[in-house]
Design an enzyme around this catalytic site. Sequence first.
Site, PDB file in Angstrom:
ATOM      1  CG  HIS A   1      -1.931   0.830   1.055  1.00 37.72           C
ATOM      2  ND1 HIS A   1      -1.821   2.506   1.245  1.00 37.72           N
ATOM      3  CD2 HIS A   1      -3.264   0.831   0.957  1.00 37.72           C
ATOM      4  CE1 HIS A   1      -3.146   3.065   1.190  1.00 37.72           C
ATOM      5  NE2 HIS A   1      -3.789   2.184   1.143  1.00 37.72           N
TER       6      HIS A   1
ATOM      7  CG  ASP B   1      -8.728   2.499  -2.161  1.00 43.06           C
ATOM      8  OD1 ASP B   1      -8.452   1.685  -1.313  1.00 43.06           O
ATOM      9  OD2 ASP B   1      -8.363   3.264  -2.516  1.00 43.06           O
TER      10      ASP B   1
END
Length: 335
Positions: free
Chosen positions: A160, A291
Site C-alpha cells: 500500500h 479500495d
Amino acid sequence: MKIDLFTHFFPKRFADEFVRSGVVGSDIGKRVQNVATIADLDARFRVMDEFDEYRQVLSMPAPPLEVIASAGKSPLLARIANDGLAEVVAKYPDRFAGFVASMPMNNPDAALQEIERAISQLGAAGVMFFTNVAGKPLDLPEFWPLFEEAARRDVPIWLHPARGADSSDYHSEPKSKYEIWWTFGWPYETSVAMARMVFSGMFDRLPGVKIITHHMGAMIPYFEGRVGYGWDQLGSRTSGEDYAALLRSLKKRPIDYFRMFYADTALFGAQAATKCGLDFFGIDRVVFASDVPFEPQPGLYIRETIRCIESLGIPASEREQIYSGNAKRLLHLRS
C-alpha cells in the site's frame, strides 16, 4: 463470486481509541475520520447488499502504524487492529473472505512475531506493508526477514502506498499542494518501492514471494517502454555507481521481474488504465479490488470497477479469474 481483495476497515476498538480521538493525525488521517463505512459495519453491509455474491478482504487504512506510533507502541496497535479484524471476519464469514494483518514495521522484531501470531493464531490471509517505513525503504536488510517469512509461509504481501503532504512538490516549498502528494505521489511511491525490490535482487532470492500492488502496479504498466528498454541500459546515465555490473548480476531483464508482481483493479473507474495493467501483468496476476470505502458515493468504486472489467472484451473464464479465481489461489480459499 467477486472477492474484493483491497478494502479498508477500522475495527471498533481501534476506531474508538485511535481514530475518533485524532491519534491517526492529519492529511490522510483527516480523510479516514470522515468516511461513514470505514468503521460502521451496518453501513458497509447496506453497500455490499447491492452486489450479488460479493465478499471483501479487510485491511487497515492508511496512515501506517509506524507513522502514528513509536517503535515501543506500534506493536500494541498492530495487535489491537489484527485482533479486531479477525473478530469481524470470524463473525461474518459470508461477508468477508479474510483479513490482511497490519505490521509494526518500525519494530521489525515485533513485526516478525506479529506475522507468526496473525497467521498461525488469527488466520490472517497475508500481511500488509506500506511502501516505506516512516521514510525508510523496504529493501533495507532490517526488513528482509519479514519478506522471507511471508514467502516461507506462502502468504501474499499487500503493498500500500504511503506519502504525506510533507513530501513537497518542489525543494523550495515546505509542503505538497493541491493533494498532489496523493494523486501523483502515491503511484510514484508504489513504483519506487517496486523498483527497489527488483534491483535489490528480491525476486532472485525469493522467487516465490507474492506481492499485490495497489492500484494496478501504479506507474509501471504505463511506463512499460522506460521500464523495459530504458532499464535495459541501466548504468548508462550514472556516474559513480557501477549499475552495469548490477544489471549483469540479475538473472532476468528488469521488466521481467516487474511482471512477477500482482496488481489489483482499484483504479476508480479508469477503463484504459485497467486494460493497460491487464496487458502488462497478464490474466494470472490481476485481482479484483475496489479500495472501498474511499469513493465519493457509497458503492461507486465497486460499480465502476465492475463496469471496467465487464468492458474489457475478455472471455467469461478470464473475468472469473480476475473476480475470484486468482484470489482463491493466492489466499488458498476452497470456495
